[in-house]
Design a protein around this motif. Structure first.
Motif, PDB file in Angstrom:
ATOM      1  N   ILE A  25       0.821  -1.210   0.000  1.00 46.54           N
ATOM      2  CA  ILE A  25       0.000   0.000   0.000  1.00 46.54           C
ATOM      3  C   ILE A  25       0.857   1.264   0.000  1.00 46.54           C
ATOM      4  N   ALA A  26       1.913   1.274   0.814  1.00 44.82           N
ATOM      5  CA  ALA A  26       2.725   2.485   0.981  1.00 44.82           C
ATOM      6  C   ALA A  26       3.483   2.860  -0.288  1.00 44.82           C
ATOM      7  N   LYS A  27       3.934   1.889  -1.056  1.00 47.80           N
ATOM      8  CA  LYS A  27       4.751   2.176  -2.251  1.00 47.80           C
ATOM      9  C   LYS A  27       3.862   2.097  -3.483  1.00 47.80           C
ATOM     10  N   HIS A  28       3.045   3.101  -3.688  1.00 50.66           N
ATOM     11  CA  HIS A  28       2.141   3.096  -4.833  1.00 50.66           C
ATOM     12  C   HIS A  28       2.412   4.228  -5.813  1.00 50.66           C
ATOM     13  N   GLY A  29       3.404   5.035  -5.547  1.00 47.70           N
ATOM     14  CA  GLY A  29       3.710   6.153  -6.436  1.00 47.70           C
ATOM     15  C   GLY A  29       5.196   6.201  -6.738  1.00 47.70           C
ATOM     16  N   PRO A  30       5.659   7.337  -7.249  1.00 46.89           N
ATOM     17  CA  PRO A  30       7.055   7.458  -7.667  1.00 46.89           C
ATOM     18  C   PRO A  30       8.040   7.771  -6.543  1.00 46.89           C
ATOM     19  N   GLY A  31       7.562   7.943  -5.321  1.00 47.22           N
ATOM     20  CA  GLY A  31       8.426   8.341  -4.218  1.00 47.22           C
ATOM     21  C   GLY A  31       9.400   7.261  -3.803  1.00 47.22           C
ATOM     22  N   GLU A  32      10.495   7.717  -3.198  1.00 47.18           N
ATOM     23  CA  GLU A  32      11.502   6.793  -2.679  1.00 47.18           C
ATOM     24  C   GLU A  32      11.856   7.096  -1.233  1.00 47.18           C
ATOM     25  N   ARG A  33      11.416   8.241  -0.729  1.00 45.63           N
ATOM     26  CA  ARG A  33      11.709   8.624   0.660  1.00 45.63           C
ATOM     27  C   ARG A  33      10.610   8.088   1.565  1.00 45.63           C
ATOM     28  N   VAL A  34      11.007   7.575   2.723  1.00 45.07           N
ATOM     29  CA  VAL A  34      10.069   6.933   3.647  1.00 45.07           C
ATOM     30  C   VAL A  34       9.823   7.867   4.826  1.00 45.07           C
ATOM     31  N   PHE A  35       8.546   8.096   5.129  1.00 43.39           N
ATOM     32  CA  PHE A  35       8.156   8.981   6.223  1.00 43.39           C
ATOM     33  C   PHE A  35       7.256   8.240   7.196  1.00 43.39           C
ATOM     34  N   LEU A  36       7.499   8.471   8.481  1.00 41.93           N
ATOM     35  CA  LEU A  36       6.620   7.971   9.528  1.00 41.93           C
ATOM     36  C   LEU A  36       5.793   9.148  10.017  1.00 41.93           C
ATOM     37  N   VAL A  37       4.494   9.044   9.853  1.00 44.10           N
ATOM     38  CA  VAL A  37       3.569  10.102  10.237  1.00 44.10           C
ATOM     39  C   VAL A  37       2.784   9.626  11.461  1.00 44.10           C
ATOM     40  N   GLU A  38       2.907  10.348  12.579  1.00 39.43           N
ATOM     41  CA  GLU A  38       2.137  10.073  13.786  1.00 39.43           C
ATOM     42  C   GLU A  38       0.993  11.079  13.812  1.00 39.43           C
ATOM     43  N   PHE A  39      -0.224  10.607  14.110  1.00 45.47           N
ATOM     44  CA  PHE A  39      -1.378  11.499  14.046  1.00 45.47           C
ATOM     45  C   PHE A  39      -2.421  11.126  15.082  1.00 45.47           C
ATOM     46  N   GLU A  40      -3.389  12.035  15.221  1.00 38.48           N
ATOM     47  CA  GLU A  40      -4.544  11.822  16.089  1.00 38.48           C
ATOM     48  C   GLU A  40      -5.798  12.082  15.273  1.00 38.48           C
ATOM     49  N   PHE A  41      -6.784  11.214  15.385  1.00 41.57           N
ATOM     50  CA  PHE A  41      -8.057  11.414  14.715  1.00 41.57           C
ATOM     51  C   PHE A  41      -8.890  12.394  15.529  1.00 41.57           C
ATOM     52  N   LEU A  42      -9.345  13.462  14.900  1.00 44.88           N
ATOM     53  CA  LEU A  42     -10.101  14.503  15.602  1.00 44.88           C
ATOM     54  C   LEU A  42     -11.607  14.348  15.498  1.00 44.88           C
ATOM     55  N   GLY A  43     -12.069  13.558  14.562  1.00 44.50           N
ATOM     56  CA  GLY A  43     -13.506  13.363  14.397  1.00 44.50           C
ATOM     57  C   GLY A  43     -13.943  13.615  12.982  1.00 44.50           C
ATOM     58  N   GLU A  44     -15.231  13.502  12.796  1.00 44.98           N
ATOM     59  CA  GLU A  44     -15.811  13.701  11.460  1.00 44.98           C
ATOM     60  C   GLU A  44     -15.685  15.159  11.048  1.00 44.98           C
ATOM     61  N   ALA A  45     -15.546  15.350   9.754  1.00 47.60           N
ATOM     62  CA  ALA A  45     -15.386  16.696   9.194  1.00 47.60           C
ATOM     63  C   ALA A  45     -16.658  17.494   9.293  1.00 47.60           C
TER      64      ALA A  45
END
Length: 93
Positions: free
Chosen positions: A73-93
């Protein structure tokens, strides 16, 4: 940020709070709020990591059953740099 359909419920419950992304450059920034299509997340941190830093444990924390599953899933485009994104779900838009 977009999430595969099978991860959306886990993200909205707060069970998944990080994501590994392979991009040409960082697409999000810490403190930013982003629509997901099913709600809003706030990025806590984003940092570049090496591909070898992606462990089976990190794959599970990201909502995937295995490292191979995550990389499909993560490698689906032309990118080669790997990023770890930490996040919090805030709720429905």
């Amino acid at each position: 940020m977009m999430f595969t359909k099978r991860l959306r419920e886990a993200v909205s419950r707060g069970d998944v709070t990080c994501s590994v992304r392979i991009w040409p450059s960082a697409r999000v920034k810490a403190g930013g709020r982003y629509r997901t299509g099913f709600g809003v997340i706030e990025v806590i941190s984003v940092r570049e990591i090496a591909l070898r830093d992606i462990t089976p444990e990190l794959a599970r924390r990201s909502g995937f059953s295995s490292l191979v599953d995550l990389l499909k899933i993560a490698k689906h485009g032309p990118g080669e740099r790997v990023f770890l994104v930490e996040f919090e779900f805030l709720g429905e838009a």
